[in-house]
Design a protein around this motif. Sequence first.
Motif, short mmCIF file in Angstrom:
data_model
loop_
_atom_site.label_atom_id
_atom_site.label_comp_id
_atom_site.label_asym_id
_atom_site.label_seq_id
_atom_site.Cartn_x
_atom_site.Cartn_y
_atom_site.Cartn_z
N GLY A 61 0.81 -1.21 0.00
CA GLY A 61 0.00 0.00 0.00
C GLY A 61 0.85 1.27 0.00
N PRO A 62 0.25 2.42 -0.31
CA PRO A 62 0.99 3.69 -0.33
C PRO A 62 1.69 4.01 0.99
CG PRO A 62 -1.14 3.96 -1.40
CD PRO A 62 -1.15 2.59 -0.76
N SER A 63 1.15 3.54 2.12
CA SER A 63 1.76 3.86 3.41
C SER A 63 3.13 3.22 3.58
CB SER A 63 0.84 3.43 4.56
OG SER A 63 0.76 2.02 4.64
N LEU A 64 3.48 2.29 2.69
CA LEU A 64 4.83 1.71 2.76
C LEU A 64 5.88 2.79 2.59
CD1 LEU A 64 6.32 -1.06 3.04
CD2 LEU A 64 6.42 -1.11 0.55
N ASN A 65 5.52 3.87 1.91
CA ASN A 65 6.46 4.97 1.70
C ASN A 65 6.77 5.72 3.00
OD1 ASN A 65 6.82 4.73 -1.17
ND2 ASN A 65 4.74 5.52 -1.42
N LYS A 66 5.97 5.49 4.05
CA LYS A 66 6.23 6.13 5.33
C LYS A 66 7.22 5.35 6.19
CE LYS A 66 1.46 7.91 5.59
NZ LYS A 66 0.22 7.90 6.43
N VAL A 67 7.55 4.14 5.78
CA VAL A 67 8.41 3.28 6.58
C VAL A 67 9.87 3.71 6.46
CG1 VAL A 67 9.28 0.92 6.86
CG2 VAL A 67 6.85 1.32 6.40
N ASP A 68 10.53 3.82 7.60
CA ASP A 68 11.97 4.07 7.63
C ASP A 68 12.68 2.73 7.65
OD1 ASP A 68 14.57 4.79 8.05
OD2 ASP A 68 14.21 5.96 9.88
N PHE A 69 13.21 2.34 6.50
CA PHE A 69 13.81 1.02 6.38
C PHE A 69 15.12 0.89 7.14
CE2 PHE A 69 10.89 1.29 2.81
CZ PHE A 69 10.23 0.07 2.92
#
Length: 267
Positions: A61-69
């Motif tokens: 989902g788009p919220s994956l872009n909020k994850v700090d890997f």
Amino acid sequence: MDLDDPLVKRRPTLNPYLFGMGVIMRRLLWDMNPLSWTSRRKLGKWKNKYQGDKAVILCNGPSLNKVDFNHFGSDCFTFGLNKINLLFDRSRFRPNCIVAVNPLVIEQNKDFYNETDIPLFLDSIAARRGWVNARSTIAFLHSGGTPDGFARDCSVSINQGFTVTYVALQLAFHLGFKRVGLVGADHTFATEGPANKTVDGGSVDQSHFDPRYFSNVKWQLPDLFESEVAYSRANNMYNAHDRKIFNCTDGGKLEVFDRLPLADFLS
């Protein structure tokens, strides 16, 4: 009436003979392929390899872009899904493995699957149609069994459960993980329409973490209801075996699992 709606196309009768024969025939045909047996042995080696550990499933989902890997260390196993490789040109992060079972996704992403060294768990259609070449880092999965199944041992068959995330949850159980967190599980899509209907993607995909995800290609609309049924089944199975699934997604509409911030899950 939408004649392309998968629900409209279904048979009007429920015939257990046709269902049973179909399941057995597909299983026999796959077992006639030597890759069925090599994959079964590979999956056997993965069984309980990470007994008692924790893992994170990276949904798309788009919220994956909020994850700090940068939060992910060597002590947390990660499952990438489908076209997670679209993230690679803007991050040094790489998942420990990738899972894909949808035929459209596999065919569209076959070039990457054929060149990557990341371990792959792919539906057997990838081998049967010659899309992905067999090698030591790939285990092919047989999708089948009962409609309400959850495979705690994935070496024979898995249930797709209308979402690749459900397959990843079965594999996580197979590998022995005790705590599993989901990120990027928004469970809401910008594109709407009949569940499971195959549609043409627009020029920009707003339903996934990358605008190229299903840009100008065909994809199947999600079945959110059946996905929740499958998620509930997974949740019950994990709880029954003293394991736990957490939704660590930032936002989204998936409320089947208890929520927990990703930082707390990883700590």
